[in-house]
Motif scaffolding. Structure first.
Motif, mmCIF file in Angstrom:
data_model
loop_
_atom_site.group_PDB
_atom_site.id
_atom_site.type_symbol
_atom_site.label_atom_id
_atom_site.label_comp_id
_atom_site.label_asym_id
_atom_site.label_seq_id
_atom_site.Cartn_x
_atom_site.Cartn_y
_atom_site.Cartn_z
ATOM 1 N N TRP A 43 -0.978 -4.278 3.580
ATOM 2 C CA TRP A 43 -1.386 -2.920 3.914
ATOM 3 C C TRP A 43 -1.349 -2.767 5.416
ATOM 4 O O TRP A 43 -1.192 -3.767 6.148
ATOM 5 N N LEU B 147 -8.681 1.645 0.474
ATOM 6 C CA LEU B 147 -8.407 0.290 -0.021
ATOM 7 C C LEU B 147 -9.413 -0.750 0.448
ATOM 8 O O LEU B 147 -9.471 -1.849 -0.111
ATOM 9 N N GLU B 148 -10.191 -0.443 1.448
ATOM 10 C CA GLU B 148 -11.013 -1.462 2.088
ATOM 11 C C GLU B 148 -11.975 -2.150 1.114
ATOM 12 O O GLU B 148 -11.996 -3.380 0.997
ATOM 13 N N ILE C 196 -4.243 -11.539 1.927
ATOM 14 C CA ILE C 196 -4.197 -10.131 2.335
ATOM 15 C C ILE C 196 -3.750 -10.042 3.793
ATOM 16 O O ILE C 196 -4.385 -10.611 4.684
ATOM 17 N N LEU D 293 -4.063 -5.087 -7.949
ATOM 18 C CA LEU D 293 -4.766 -5.814 -6.883
ATOM 19 C C LEU D 293 -5.399 -7.088 -7.413
ATOM 20 O O LEU D 293 -5.400 -8.129 -6.740
ATOM 21 N N GLY E 159 -9.333 -8.265 -4.464
ATOM 22 C CA GLY E 159 -8.279 -9.079 -3.878
ATOM 23 C C GLY E 159 -8.746 -10.426 -3.367
ATOM 24 O O GLY E 159 -8.126 -11.009 -2.470
ATOM 25 N N LEU F 247 -10.200 -4.038 -1.900
ATOM 26 C CA LEU F 247 -9.619 -5.320 -1.494
ATOM 27 C C LEU F 247 -10.685 -6.412 -1.450
ATOM 28 O O LEU F 247 -10.435 -7.558 -1.828
ATOM 29 N N GLN F 248 -11.870 -6.058 -0.992
ATOM 30 C CA GLN F 248 -12.956 -7.036 -0.949
ATOM 31 C C GLN F 248 -13.382 -7.447 -2.354
ATOM 32 O O GLN F 248 -13.697 -8.608 -2.604
ATOM 33 N N ILE G 148 -1.034 -9.304 -0.756
ATOM 34 C CA ILE G 148 -1.227 -7.860 -0.599
ATOM 35 C C ILE G 148 -0.932 -7.477 0.849
ATOM 36 O O ILE G 148 -1.471 -8.080 1.779
ATOM 37 N N SER H 115 0.805 -1.218 0.000
ATOM 38 C CA SER H 115 0.000 0.000 0.000
ATOM 39 C C SER H 115 0.840 1.272 0.000
ATOM 40 O O SER H 115 0.706 2.115 -0.881
#
Length: 350
Positions: A96, A105-106, A118, A88, A113, A109-110, A94, A47
């Motif tokens: 962060w 990013l939340e 993660i 991603l 990613g 990422l879901q 990943i 990140s």
């Protein structure tokens, strides 16, 4: 029936040096080997620069991780680019800090990613976590992010409660992300704890290169111990000199090295404060007895001059997110030395 070579062909064959044939065969072989190594290495995305630096150090000799928040950008105000979204989506691993720092990013990422491992490094075992400082000499700080804006001022606990109550929020972490100051990397011992989690995650995702990761992690641990000793020596002569910061991001550094901070003032890097606000800041600098006021690289020098004009305080610059530094395995060390040297230079002789 085999035909014998004619005299001319025999002569030509004898005149070709054997050494000319070797590189012709070797070059494709070496290129192919390099292609195999790159294909075997996992795609790793990080990140922010300080985390990228730690991951880069552990991945040396295997591959280089990708970085999302590059250049002088801040995780507090960052907008994801299409190239970041592709990274991603392709990532196998990943790293962060967590939603308390990189809120942008939340949701990506879901969504993007799902096939990656993660690692939220604010979950690393052994971290020292300090609560936000607000009230008294420490003004509320909004980190310039929309989700922190409030008509009556910012309170982190309210934002965290809203975050936890969001039914759409999916998290595998038991910790209350964001209930603590997320500038965790500004303590080298926290960097060691994060490096341990990074190593474990990389080994699990890529066991073929486990020995390299583990060897690099040991070397990084040793460098972090040496850095810790070095910084103690740098700041020891000035650690009792009081100072004020524009952005209350340094308490892990202060906590580690026993440095005396007087408080924080909330100043926008984009806007020169009005006369009333400047007067209020001057009064606060005087009341707190600050010998130095620290801004960050994004603040114009004129703004710093306006804030300190008419006071006895000197001004300095601190760079907690490495906005001015080149990404890479040495960045973390340059970042921490930079903060220590800036404090020493500004506070010396004050």
């Amino acid at each position: 029936m085999k035909r014998a070579l004619g005299p001319a062909l025999k002569t030509l064959a004898l005149r070709i040096p054997a050494t000319l044939a070797i590189p012709t065969l070797a070059i494709p072989t070496l290129f192919f080997a390099g292609t195999i190594q790159a294909a075997d290495a996992p795609v790793v995305v990080t990140s922010i620069k300080p985390i990228h630096s730690l991951v880069s150090a552990i991945m040396q000799g295997v591959d280089e991780p990708e970085l999302i928040v590059d250049g002088a950008a801040s995780p507090h105000t960052y907008n994801l680019k299409p190239s970041n979204a592709r990274a991603l989506q392709d990532a196998k691993v990943i790293f962060w800090v967590g939603p308390g720092l990189e809120a942008f990013l939340e949701k990506p990422l879901q969504a993007l990613g799902r096939d990656a491992s993660i690692a939220a490094l604010d979950d690393a075992p052994g971290l020292v976590k300090l609560p936000f400082r607000e009230g008294g000499a420490f003004e509320p700080h909004d980190d310039d992010a929309p989700e922190h804006e409030s008509a009556s001022g910012h309170e982190h606990d309210k934002a965290d409660a809203a975050h936890d109550a969001d039914p759409g929020h999916a998290s595998d972490h038991d910790d209350d992300h964001g209930a603590f100051d997320t500038h965790l990397w500004l303590d080298p011992m926290n960097a060691k704890a994060m490096a341990a989690m990074i190593t474990t995650t990389l080994v699990a995702a890529d066991p073929t290169n486990a020995l390299t990761y583990q060897g690099n992690a040991k070397a990084l641990d040793d460098r972090l111990d040496a850095l810790d000793t070095e910084i103690k020596g740098l700041v020891a002569p000035v650690k009792d000199k009081p100072f004020i910061v524009f952005h209350d991001a340094y308490q892990y550094f202060e906590h580690r090295y026993g440095i005396r901070v007087s408080g924080s003032i909330t100043v926008s890097p984009e806007t020169i404060p009005g006369a009333e606000r400047v007067s209020e800041i001057h009064r606060k600098v005087g009341e707190l007895g600050a010998t130095c006021v620290f801004a960050e690289p994004q603040f114009e020098p004129r703004l710093v001059d306006v804030v300190t004009e008419g006071t006895r305080a000197k001004s300095g610059v601190l760079d907690p997110e490495a906005a001015t530094l080149k990404a890479g395995p040495d960045l973390y060390f340059n970042l921490m030395r930079g903060i220590a040297n800036s404090m020493k230079d500004c506070l010396s002789g004050a």
